[in-house]
Scaffold this motif. Sequence first.
Motif, mmCIF file in Angstrom:
data_model
loop_
_atom_site.group_PDB
_atom_site.id
_atom_site.type_symbol
_atom_site.label_atom_id
_atom_site.label_comp_id
_atom_site.label_asym_id
_atom_site.label_seq_id
_atom_site.Cartn_x
_atom_site.Cartn_y
_atom_site.Cartn_z
ATOM 1 N N GLU A 9 0.783 -1.233 0.000
ATOM 2 C CA GLU A 9 0.000 0.000 0.000
ATOM 3 C C GLU A 9 0.817 1.287 0.000
ATOM 4 O O GLU A 9 0.266 2.356 -0.228
ATOM 5 C CB GLU A 9 -0.949 0.010 1.198
ATOM 6 N N SER A 10 2.121 1.199 0.249
ATOM 7 C CA SER A 10 2.917 2.425 0.363
ATOM 8 C C SER A 10 3.238 3.057 -0.981
ATOM 9 O O SER A 10 3.563 4.237 -1.050
ATOM 10 C CB SER A 10 4.211 2.151 1.116
ATOM 11 N N VAL A 58 0.653 5.626 5.692
ATOM 12 C CA VAL A 58 -0.325 5.117 4.725
ATOM 13 C C VAL A 58 -1.735 5.478 5.181
ATOM 14 O O VAL A 58 -2.560 5.971 4.390
ATOM 15 C CB VAL A 58 -0.180 3.586 4.537
ATOM 16 N N ASP A 59 -2.029 5.253 6.450
ATOM 17 C CA ASP A 59 -3.364 5.538 6.983
ATOM 18 C C ASP A 59 -3.698 7.023 6.917
ATOM 19 O O ASP A 59 -4.856 7.397 6.714
ATOM 20 C CB ASP A 59 -3.488 5.042 8.425
ATOM 21 N N ARG A 60 -2.679 7.872 7.088
ATOM 22 C CA ARG A 60 -2.898 9.322 7.043
ATOM 23 C C ARG A 60 -2.807 9.874 5.615
ATOM 24 O O ARG A 60 -2.848 11.081 5.413
ATOM 25 C CB ARG A 60 -1.881 10.019 7.940
ATOM 26 N N LYS A 61 -2.651 8.996 4.639
ATOM 27 C CA LYS A 61 -2.595 9.352 3.206
ATOM 28 C C LYS A 61 -1.344 10.156 2.842
ATOM 29 O O LYS A 61 -1.328 10.878 1.857
ATOM 30 C CB LYS A 61 -3.846 10.120 2.767
ATOM 31 N N ILE A 62 -0.278 10.030 3.653
ATOM 32 C CA ILE A 62 1.004 10.643 3.302
ATOM 33 C C ILE A 62 1.686 9.784 2.240
ATOM 34 O O ILE A 62 2.359 10.298 1.346
ATOM 35 C CB ILE A 62 1.886 10.794 4.555
ATOM 36 N N GLY A 66 2.845 11.427 -4.060
ATOM 37 C CA GLY A 66 2.273 11.892 -5.314
ATOM 38 C C GLY A 66 3.345 11.981 -6.396
ATOM 39 O O GLY A 66 4.528 11.708 -6.154
#
Length: 93
Positions: A9-10, A58-62, A66
């Motif tokens: 997921e990273s 990952v959970d914090r969408k960092i 991008g």
Amino acid sequence: MSFQRVVKESGLTLVDIAKLYGVSRQTVHYWNKVGPPREGGHTARMAEVVTAALLNAVDRKILPLGAMAKEARHNRIASMAKTLQNLKPAPVK
């Protein structure tokens, strides 16, 4: 399981993940296939802390990162690695 979640997921390559953990790419490949290092050792305790930090990112969408220039990505990974390598190992269980 959580290490495999980091890999999946990273959005990071195995080389990037190896830099973050402070190990070789081959070690990351081995951990992904066989499992993390044996419990109780310094490497295992550091891997536990780094894994928790990456899962938090990952959970914090960092993570995943991008789109960015190759040089900027390299610098970002290096900065993250420095921060993660300075964390204290998890306590001995």
